[in-house]
Design a protein around this motif. Structure first.
Motif, PDB file in Angstrom:
ATOM      1  N   MET A   1       0.931  -1.177  -0.015  1.00 41.46           N
ATOM      2  CA  MET A   1      -0.006  -0.105  -0.098  1.00 41.46           C
ATOM      3  C   MET A   1       0.684   1.312  -0.037  1.00 41.46           C
ATOM      4  O   MET A   1       1.915   1.307   0.895  1.00 41.46           O
ATOM      5  CB  MET A   1      -0.971   0.011   1.159  1.00 41.46           C
ATOM      6  CG  MET A   1      -1.534   1.074   1.452  1.00 41.46           C
ATOM      7  SD  MET A   1      -2.732   1.573   2.844  1.00 41.46           S
ATOM      8  CE  MET A   1      -1.243   1.770   4.012  1.00 41.46           C
ATOM      9  N   ARG A   2       0.224   2.165  -0.862  1.00 40.71           N
ATOM     10  CA  ARG A   2       1.324   3.452  -0.653  1.00 40.71           C
ATOM     11  C   ARG A   2       0.258   4.653  -0.328  1.00 40.71           C
ATOM     12  O   ARG A   2      -0.809   4.423  -1.167  1.00 40.71           O
ATOM     13  CB  ARG A   2       1.670   3.710  -2.090  1.00 40.71           C
ATOM     14  CG  ARG A   2       2.319   5.235  -2.290  1.00 40.71           C
ATOM     15  CD  ARG A   2       2.961   5.359  -3.735  1.00 40.71           C
ATOM     16  NE  ARG A   2       3.324   6.805  -3.846  1.00 40.71           N
ATOM     17  CZ  ARG A   2       2.676   7.611  -4.357  1.00 40.71           C
ATOM     18  NH1 ARG A   2       1.529   7.224  -4.783  1.00 40.71           N
ATOM     19  NH2 ARG A   2       2.930   8.853  -4.547  1.00 40.71           N
ATOM     20  N   LEU A   3       0.392   5.262   0.716  1.00 37.76           N
ATOM     21  CA  LEU A   3      -0.627   6.117   1.035  1.00 37.76           C
ATOM     22  C   LEU A   3      -0.259   7.427   1.521  1.00 37.76           C
ATOM     23  O   LEU A   3       1.271   7.447   2.020  1.00 37.76           O
ATOM     24  CB  LEU A   3      -1.456   5.354   2.360  1.00 37.76           C
ATOM     25  CG  LEU A   3      -1.720   6.048   3.666  1.00 37.76           C
ATOM     26  CD1 LEU A   3      -3.000   6.841   3.625  1.00 37.76           C
ATOM     27  CD2 LEU A   3      -2.011   4.745   4.450  1.00 37.76           C
ATOM     28  N   LEU A   4      -0.712   8.594   1.258  1.00 35.88           N
ATOM     29  CA  LEU A   4      -0.113   9.786   1.439  1.00 35.88           C
ATOM     30  C   LEU A   4      -1.076  10.695   2.511  1.00 35.88           C
ATOM     31  O   LEU A   4      -2.220  10.580   2.448  1.00 35.88           O
ATOM     32  CB  LEU A   4      -0.197  10.726   0.114  1.00 35.88           C
ATOM     33  CG  LEU A   4       0.941  10.095  -0.944  1.00 35.88           C
ATOM     34  CD1 LEU A   4       0.762  11.112  -2.079  1.00 35.88           C
ATOM     35  CD2 LEU A   4       2.336  10.030  -0.527  1.00 35.88           C
ATOM     36  N   LEU A   5      -0.527  11.121   3.455  1.00 35.18           N
ATOM     37  CA  LEU A   5      -1.231  11.963   4.355  1.00 35.18           C
ATOM     38  C   LEU A   5      -0.568  13.434   4.278  1.00 35.18           C
ATOM     39  O   LEU A   5       0.524  13.698   4.218  1.00 35.18           O
ATOM     40  CB  LEU A   5      -0.955  11.543   5.643  1.00 35.18           C
ATOM     41  CG  LEU A   5      -1.315  10.128   6.135  1.00 35.18           C
ATOM     42  CD1 LEU A   5      -0.972   9.931   7.385  1.00 35.18           C
ATOM     43  CD2 LEU A   5      -2.746  10.075   6.123  1.00 35.18           C
ATOM     44  N   ALA A   6      -1.513  14.303   4.259  1.00 34.87           N
ATOM     45  CA  ALA A   6      -1.191  15.763   4.364  1.00 34.87           C
ATOM     46  C   ALA A   6      -1.920  16.625   5.235  1.00 34.87           C
ATOM     47  O   ALA A   6      -2.855  16.385   5.956  1.00 34.87           O
ATOM     48  CB  ALA A   6      -1.584  16.340   2.892  1.00 34.87           C
ATOM     49  N   ALA A   7      -1.655  17.848   5.398  1.00 37.84           N
ATOM     50  CA  ALA A   7      -2.228  18.944   6.217  1.00 37.84           C
ATOM     51  C   ALA A   7      -3.543  19.110   5.694  1.00 37.84           C
ATOM     52  O   ALA A   7      -4.126  18.940   4.584  1.00 37.84           O
ATOM     53  CB  ALA A   7      -1.556  20.228   6.172  1.00 37.84           C
ATOM     54  N   CYS A   8      -4.589  19.151   6.885  1.00 37.56           N
ATOM     55  CA  CYS A   8      -6.050  19.489   6.670  1.00 37.56           C
ATOM     56  C   CYS A   8      -6.701  20.119   7.759  1.00 37.56           C
ATOM     57  O   CYS A   8      -5.911  20.872   8.738  1.00 37.56           O
ATOM     58  CB  CYS A   8      -6.853  18.073   6.650  1.00 37.56           C
ATOM     59  SG  CYS A   8      -7.014  17.482   8.349  1.00 37.56           S
ATOM     60  N   ALA A   9      -8.039  20.182   8.050  1.00 36.58           N
ATOM     61  CA  ALA A   9      -8.716  21.076   9.255  1.00 36.58           C
ATOM     62  C   ALA A   9      -8.742  20.215  10.361  1.00 36.58           C
ATOM     63  O   ALA A   9      -8.367  18.884  10.608  1.00 36.58           O
ATOM     64  CB  ALA A   9     -10.117  21.268   8.685  1.00 36.58           C
ATOM     65  N   ALA A  66       8.175   5.077   5.245  1.00 35.13           N
ATOM     66  CA  ALA A  66       7.616   6.357   5.946  1.00 35.13           C
ATOM     67  C   ALA A  66       8.719   7.519   5.404  1.00 35.13           C
ATOM     68  O   ALA A  66       9.655   7.414   5.876  1.00 35.13           O
ATOM     69  CB  ALA A  66       7.468   6.125   7.105  1.00 35.13           C
ATOM     70  N   ALA A  67       8.054   8.530   4.404  1.00 26.64           N
ATOM     71  CA  ALA A  67       9.182   9.338   4.202  1.00 26.64           C
ATOM     72  C   ALA A  67       8.236  10.574   3.653  1.00 26.64           C
ATOM     73  O   ALA A  67       7.238  10.234   3.382  1.00 26.64           O
ATOM     74  CB  ALA A  67       9.958   8.925   2.896  1.00 26.64           C
ATOM     75  N   PHE A  68       8.979  11.704   3.755  1.00 24.22           N
ATOM     76  CA  PHE A  68       8.155  13.014   3.497  1.00 24.22           C
ATOM     77  C   PHE A  68       8.708  13.275   1.938  1.00 24.22           C
ATOM     78  O   PHE A  68       9.689  13.199   1.468  1.00 24.22           O
ATOM     79  CB  PHE A  68       8.670  14.232   4.121  1.00 24.22           C
ATOM     80  CG  PHE A  68       8.158  14.229   5.604  1.00 24.22           C
ATOM     81  CD1 PHE A  68       7.045  14.441   5.927  1.00 24.22           C
ATOM     82  CD2 PHE A  68       8.955  13.500   6.583  1.00 24.22           C
ATOM     83  CE1 PHE A  68       6.351  14.081   7.281  1.00 24.22           C
ATOM     84  CE2 PHE A  68       8.664  13.462   7.759  1.00 24.22           C
ATOM     85  CZ  PHE A  68       7.227  13.819   8.335  1.00 24.22           C
ATOM     86  N   VAL A  69       7.689  13.479   1.072  1.00 20.22           N
ATOM     87  CA  VAL A  69       7.596  13.705  -0.198  1.00 20.22           C
ATOM     88  C   VAL A  69       6.805  14.960  -0.747  1.00 20.22           C
ATOM     89  O   VAL A  69       6.245  15.681  -0.134  1.00 20.22           O
ATOM     90  CB  VAL A  69       7.415  12.619  -1.326  1.00 20.22           C
ATOM     91  CG1 VAL A  69       7.961  11.344  -0.829  1.00 20.22           C
ATOM     92  CG2 VAL A  69       5.789  12.262  -0.783  1.00 20.22           C
ATOM     93  N   ASP A  70       7.429  15.473  -2.179  1.00 23.76           N
ATOM     94  CA  ASP A  70       6.799  16.605  -2.384  1.00 23.76           C
ATOM     95  C   ASP A  70       5.366  16.443  -3.244  1.00 23.76           C
ATOM     96  O   ASP A  70       5.181  15.280  -3.771  1.00 23.76           O
ATOM     97  CB  ASP A  70       7.704  17.438  -3.374  1.00 23.76           C
ATOM     98  CG  ASP A  70       8.887  18.009  -2.906  1.00 23.76           C
ATOM     99  OD1 ASP A  70       8.649  18.506  -1.558  1.00 23.76           O
ATOM    100  OD2 ASP A  70       9.869  18.055  -3.310  1.00 23.76           O
ATOM    101  N   ASP A  71       4.318  17.404  -3.129  1.00 25.58           N
ATOM    102  CA  ASP A  71       3.050  17.131  -3.511  1.00 25.58           C
ATOM    103  C   ASP A  71       2.699  18.460  -4.267  1.00 25.58           C
ATOM    104  O   ASP A  71       2.807  19.278  -3.606  1.00 25.58           O
ATOM    105  CB  ASP A  71       2.073  16.609  -2.703  1.00 25.58           C
ATOM    106  CG  ASP A  71       0.720  16.416  -3.010  1.00 25.58           C
ATOM    107  OD1 ASP A  71       0.357  15.456  -3.963  1.00 25.58           O
ATOM    108  OD2 ASP A  71      -0.215  17.342  -2.747  1.00 25.58           O
ATOM    109  N   THR A  72       1.963  18.373  -5.314  1.00 22.79           N
ATOM    110  CA  THR A  72       1.795  19.751  -5.810  1.00 22.79           C
ATOM    111  C   THR A  72       0.634  20.449  -5.111  1.00 22.79           C
ATOM    112  O   THR A  72       0.505  21.627  -5.334  1.00 22.79           O
ATOM    113  CB  THR A  72       1.349  19.419  -7.268  1.00 22.79           C
ATOM    114  OG1 THR A  72       0.080  18.362  -7.601  1.00 22.79           O
ATOM    115  CG2 THR A  72       2.129  18.748  -8.366  1.00 22.79           C
ATOM    116  N   ARG A  73      -0.254  19.871  -4.396  1.00 17.47           N
ATOM    117  CA  ARG A  73      -1.367  20.287  -3.764  1.00 17.47           C
ATOM    118  C   ARG A  73      -0.933  20.832  -2.342  1.00 17.47           C
ATOM    119  O   ARG A  73      -1.086  21.946  -1.866  1.00 17.47           O
ATOM    120  CB  ARG A  73      -2.399  19.371  -3.468  1.00 17.47           C
ATOM    121  CG  ARG A  73      -3.650  20.120  -2.832  1.00 17.47           C
ATOM    122  CD  ARG A  73      -5.034  19.187  -3.108  1.00 17.47           C
ATOM    123  NE  ARG A  73      -6.137  19.789  -2.053  1.00 17.47           N
ATOM    124  CZ  ARG A  73      -7.277  19.264  -2.227  1.00 17.47           C
ATOM    125  NH1 ARG A  73      -7.549  18.146  -2.633  1.00 17.47           N
ATOM    126  NH2 ARG A  73      -8.244  19.932  -1.517  1.00 17.47           N
TER     127      ARG A  73
END
Length: 184
Positions: A1-9, A66-73
């Motif tokens: 599984m590849r899953l991305l987590l980002a900032a939210c409310a 587990a790593a931090f990667v760049d995302d366009t959004r």
């Protein structure tokens, strides 16, 4: 599984967008113009696993993948590649809490499955959420009491906002996808 987590409310353990430093105040805490006096933790995952709330319950990345990667959004996001990588919160972060809200942005590739979060000390004391082939669902176990929301479809290959709210006083566990209640 590849899953991305980002900032939210906001969430009790949140991943919201932060602008600027977190003010340190006695009493109420104000982030993004919102008074958040009962916030336990806020994890932005924009390059670190630090807690941006006043409690400083800093998390750690564990396992491979587990790593931090760049995302366009969202800019920097946390990628969990399915090799056992996960985020570990300090053991005392949820001590004494009963009502819990967890929210996050998730980007789920086609065919990916696995846990979104899992807070617990064993099979009889646990709050968790996962994405399976059937969809996104949450479950809770407290002693002999066990409950699970029905699975809801999660769009793949796009950012989706997921949330889980456990309210023991109302005896409810509710899941949300993009702001709509999808299971209780």
């Amino acid at each position: 599984m590849r899953l991305l987590l980002a900032a939210c409310a906001p969430l009790l353990l949140l991943f919201p967008v932060l602008r600027g430093p977190v003010p340190q105040q006695g009493g109420a805490q104000f982030l993004d113009g919102i008074g958040e006096t009962a916030l336990v933790g806020r994890y932005v995952f924009g390059g670190t696993a630090e807690d941006s709330s006043r409690n400083h319950f800093h998390a750690t990345l564990r396992g491979a993948g587990a790593a931090f990667v760049d995302d366009t959004r969202f800019g920097r996001v946390l990628e969990l590649a399915g090799n056992g990588g996960h985020v570990r919160l300090p053991g005392h972060a949820l001590a004494g809490e009963d009502t819990i809200s967890v929210a996050a942005w998730l980007n789920l590739p086609t065919g990916a499955t696995g846990p979104v979060f899992d807070f617990g000390q064993g099979p009889s004391a646990r709050l968790s959420a996962e994405v399976t082939a059937a969809g996104f669902r949450a479950s809770v176990a407290f002693g002999e009491v066990r409950a699970e929301t029905r699975a809801a479809t999660v769009p793949v290959n796009q950012w989706v906002h997921l949330a889980v709210v456990l309210d023991p006083a109302r005896r409810s566990l509710t899941t949300y996808v993009d702001g709509a209640a999808v299971g209780q």
